[in-house]
Design a protein around this motif. Structure first.
Motif, PDB file in Angstrom:
ATOM      1  N   ALA A   1       4.940  -3.313  -9.186  1.00  0.00           N
ATOM      2  CA  ALA A   1       5.222  -2.025  -8.538  1.00  0.00           C
ATOM      3  C   ALA A   1       5.898  -2.252  -7.191  1.00  0.00           C
ATOM      4  O   ALA A   1       5.686  -3.285  -6.542  1.00  0.00           O
ATOM      5  CB  ALA A   1       3.924  -1.242  -8.354  1.00  0.00           C
ATOM      6  N   PRO A   2       6.712  -1.301  -6.732  1.00  0.00           N
ATOM      7  CA  PRO A   2       7.408  -1.473  -5.449  1.00  0.00           C
ATOM      8  C   PRO A   2       6.498  -1.348  -4.241  1.00  0.00           C
ATOM      9  O   PRO A   2       6.902  -1.648  -3.124  1.00  0.00           O
ATOM     10  CB  PRO A   2       8.448  -0.338  -5.472  1.00  0.00           C
ATOM     11  CG  PRO A   2       7.865   0.690  -6.381  1.00  0.00           C
ATOM     12  CD  PRO A   2       7.115  -0.065  -7.433  1.00  0.00           C
ATOM     13  N   VAL A   3       5.257  -0.867  -4.459  1.00  0.00           N
ATOM     14  CA  VAL A   3       4.289  -0.734  -3.379  1.00  0.00           C
ATOM     15  C   VAL A   3       3.042  -1.532  -3.740  1.00  0.00           C
ATOM     16  O   VAL A   3       2.572  -1.475  -4.872  1.00  0.00           O
ATOM     17  CB  VAL A   3       3.913   0.746  -3.138  1.00  0.00           C
ATOM     18  CG1 VAL A   3       2.943   0.874  -1.972  1.00  0.00           C
ATOM     19  CG2 VAL A   3       5.159   1.578  -2.871  1.00  0.00           C
ATOM     20  N   ARG A   4       2.509  -2.277  -2.786  1.00  0.00           N
ATOM     21  CA  ARG A   4       1.301  -3.062  -2.999  1.00  0.00           C
ATOM     22  C   ARG A   4       0.222  -2.608  -2.013  1.00  0.00           C
ATOM     23  O   ARG A   4       0.532  -2.032  -0.963  1.00  0.00           O
ATOM     24  CB  ARG A   4       1.578  -4.557  -2.812  1.00  0.00           C
ATOM     25  CG  ARG A   4       2.763  -5.066  -3.632  1.00  0.00           C
ATOM     26  CD  ARG A   4       2.474  -5.052  -5.128  1.00  0.00           C
ATOM     27  NE  ARG A   4       3.678  -5.308  -5.914  1.00  0.00           N
ATOM     28  CZ  ARG A   4       4.152  -6.509  -6.177  1.00  0.00           C
ATOM     29  NH1 ARG A   4       3.550  -7.585  -5.707  1.00  0.00           N
ATOM     30  NH2 ARG A   4       5.231  -6.649  -6.918  1.00  0.00           N
ATOM     31  N   LEU A   5      -1.021  -2.900  -2.340  1.00  0.00           N
ATOM     32  CA  LEU A   5      -2.141  -2.492  -1.508  1.00  0.00           C
ATOM     33  C   LEU A   5      -2.929  -3.705  -1.037  1.00  0.00           C
ATOM     34  O   LEU A   5      -3.239  -4.604  -1.829  1.00  0.00           O
ATOM     35  CB  LEU A   5      -3.077  -1.546  -2.270  1.00  0.00           C
ATOM     36  CG  LEU A   5      -2.486  -0.214  -2.748  1.00  0.00           C
ATOM     37  CD1 LEU A   5      -3.533   0.575  -3.516  1.00  0.00           C
ATOM     38  CD2 LEU A   5      -1.954   0.592  -1.579  1.00  0.00           C
ATOM     39  N   LYS A   6      -3.264  -3.713   0.241  1.00  0.00           N
ATOM     40  CA  LYS A   6      -4.197  -4.691   0.790  1.00  0.00           C
ATOM     41  C   LYS A   6      -5.480  -3.939   1.109  1.00  0.00           C
ATOM     42  O   LYS A   6      -5.506  -3.101   2.008  1.00  0.00           O
ATOM     43  CB  LYS A   6      -3.626  -5.341   2.047  1.00  0.00           C
ATOM     44  CG  LYS A   6      -4.574  -6.358   2.675  1.00  0.00           C
ATOM     45  CD  LYS A   6      -3.988  -6.946   3.955  1.00  0.00           C
ATOM     46  CE  LYS A   6      -4.968  -7.930   4.581  1.00  0.00           C
ATOM     47  NZ  LYS A   6      -4.423  -8.498   5.853  1.00  0.00           N
ATOM     48  N   VAL A   7      -6.538  -4.222   0.346  1.00  0.00           N
ATOM     49  CA  VAL A   7      -7.775  -3.454   0.444  1.00  0.00           C
ATOM     50  C   VAL A   7      -8.675  -4.036   1.530  1.00  0.00           C
ATOM     51  O   VAL A   7      -8.932  -5.249   1.556  1.00  0.00           O
ATOM     52  CB  VAL A   7      -8.519  -3.429  -0.907  1.00  0.00           C
ATOM     53  CG1 VAL A   7      -9.794  -2.603  -0.799  1.00  0.00           C
ATOM     54  CG2 VAL A   7      -7.607  -2.870  -1.993  1.00  0.00           C
ATOM     55  N   ILE A   8      -9.138  -3.170   2.413  1.00  0.00           N
ATOM     56  CA  ILE A   8     -10.070  -3.551   3.471  1.00  0.00           C
ATOM     57  C   ILE A   8     -11.385  -2.830   3.208  1.00  0.00           C
ATOM     58  O   ILE A   8     -11.440  -1.593   3.255  1.00  0.00           O
ATOM     59  CB  ILE A   8      -9.514  -3.172   4.865  1.00  0.00           C
ATOM     60  CG1 ILE A   8      -8.179  -3.894   5.104  1.00  0.00           C
ATOM     61  CG2 ILE A   8     -10.519  -3.502   5.955  1.00  0.00           C
ATOM     62  CD1 ILE A   8      -7.461  -3.438   6.352  1.00  0.00           C
TER      63      ILE A   8
END
Length: 440
Positions: A66-73
């Motif tokens: 996907a063109p957007v990624r998530l860094k989960v905190i």
């Protein structure tokens, strides 16, 4: 002029250097434009499931490129996630509509709906909020449910009724009920089997013993004053099927768990994020049914939490069409290709490639001028005269044969006359030089 002064190898080196630089700049620009954008997202819940759910989505976004990624905190609690978001420490957060400062928040998706349940242990005589008078209610989730405690206290004047509320950690709930430290529990959960099983585990249940769900009859009135909540009917048999608990639809409060974005995030970026989440949601349903609750937020203009314009474009089907998105490229491509062709032609001209046309008879005649001026013997002049005669003879033959490429006779005669004059002058100079040498 430049092409005659600069050596060919240097011209070629300069062009290669420019081409390499342009290609490198283009590659960097392409990588920058197509490189996935990573957004920080804060998530927290008393059981840690909020962070796990977002991590599952983040992993799926990576696997689908996907063109957007998530860094989960993992913030630990919903309140801490909201605080991190309001402080501007993260781009996104999973927050409840009734928790924290959401003034800079705009909704992307509804992750789940959170239902308020007030539950008394099996065999309890408490069956309404009014009958909580003088009792202690354990609040599972602590500070995250402070808003709910506050609105219930005001609506039912629980302070005057001497109803106390005690925050409980998840691990302390069962012991607090068994030791009768609390007479009822207040929990806020999605109506999903995983969480309903958790609630059942708080109590010692059998076929004859069933917990008591306490209705919030004033839910509609509370929702009018507190827009973070809405009135909701818990379906019959939600907690247990036989005998059913509740035994009829039960009125209570409900709030929503949102994925929210900072207002400053770009529209196109949030559009890509929303599309990616709604797409991977379908793939995650088989592993975690809780994702079935992911849905679109309210698109109404007066919604409690405003919709981010990027998400609104997805839900309102106003994302750009093919022509909207690529129309400029279709229009500009011919212009760009024309510019590239011009640059290639300039480079070709700069290198001087293709400038050397086949030498014609006039070129051959004029090339003899330098030779005539540099000859030192009569024999060399005779050779040159022979070459001139051969060129003139060949051109006359071509003209007689009707060859259109033949040089006209007048031009040839003028060139030949000039060469004859030079030969005469050079022959005179050679003769004078020989006479001086003999006299010496």
């Amino acid at each position: 002029m430049m092409s005659t002064k600069i050596p060919l190898w240097l011209r070629f080196f300069l062009l290669v250097s420019v081409a390499v630089f342009a290609a490198g700049a283009g590659l960097l620009a392409y990588r920058y434009y197509t490189h996935p954008v990573t957004l920080n997202v804060a998530a927290g819940s008393i059981d840690g499931e909020a962070a796990k759910a977002m991590s599952a989505i983040a992993n799926e976004l990576v696997s689908t490129n996907a063109p957007v990624r998530l860094k989960v905190i993992d913030s630990g609690t919903a309140l801490e996630a909201a605080n991190a978001f309001s402080a501007g420490k993260v781009d996104l957060a999973v927050v409840r509509g009734d928790v924290g400062d959401l003034s800079q928040a705009q909704a992307v998706v509804v992750v789940s709906h959170m239902v308020v349940l007030i539950i008394a242990p099996p065999g309890s005589s408490i069956d309404s909020i009014e009958s909580l008078k003088g009792h202690t209610v354990g609040v599972v989730g602590g500070a995250a449910n402070a808003k709910i405690v506050d609105v219930l206290t005001k609506e039912y004047d629980l302070a005057s009724a001497k109803v106390a509320f005690k925050n409980l950690a998840l691990t302390d709930v069962r012991q607090a009920i068994q030791s009768k430290q609390v007479s009822a529990l207040l929990v806020v959960i999605p109506l999903a089997e995983k969480y309903l099983s958790l609630v059942r585990g708080f109590f010692q249940l059998d076929h004859k013993k069933a917990p008591v769900l306490i209705p919030i009859e004033s839910a509609a009135a509370i929702a009018e004053g507190e827009r973070a909540f809405e009135s909701f009917d818990v379906p019959k048999g939600t907690l247990r099927g036989a005998p059913p608990v509740p035994d009829d639809d039960l009125t209570t409060l409900r709030t929503s768990l949102y994925l929210v974005a900072q207002k400053k995030l770009g529209t196109d970026l949030v559009t890509s994020l929303t599309q990616a989440i709604m797409r991977v949601r379908r793939d995650l349903l088989r592993e975690q049914p809780i994702f079935a609750q992911i849905t679109a937020p309210s698109t109404d203009q007066d919604a409690y939490l405003p919709l981010h314009p990027g998400a609104a474009a997805v839900y309102n089907s106003t994302t750009q069409s093919f022509m909207d998105e690529y129309g400029n490229w279709i229009y500009l491509t011919p212009m760009v290709l024309g510019g590239v062709a011009t640059m290639l032609a300039t480079a070709w001209n700069f290198l001087g490639i293709g400038k050397f046309a086949p030498e014609g008879p006039l070129d051959s005649l004029y090339a003899l001028v330098r030779r005539i001026r540099n000859v030192d013997t009569e024999a060399e002049l005779s050779e040159i005269e022979e070459e001139i005669d051969n060129i003139l003879r060949a051109e006359r033959a071509k003209s007689a044969a009707g060859d259109e490429s033949a040089v006209d006779a007048v031009t040839l005669n003028v060139a030949a006359h000039r060469l004859e004059s030079l030969i005469h002058d050079r022959r005179t100079s050679i003769a004078k030089g020989a006479a001086v040498a003999s006299a010496a």
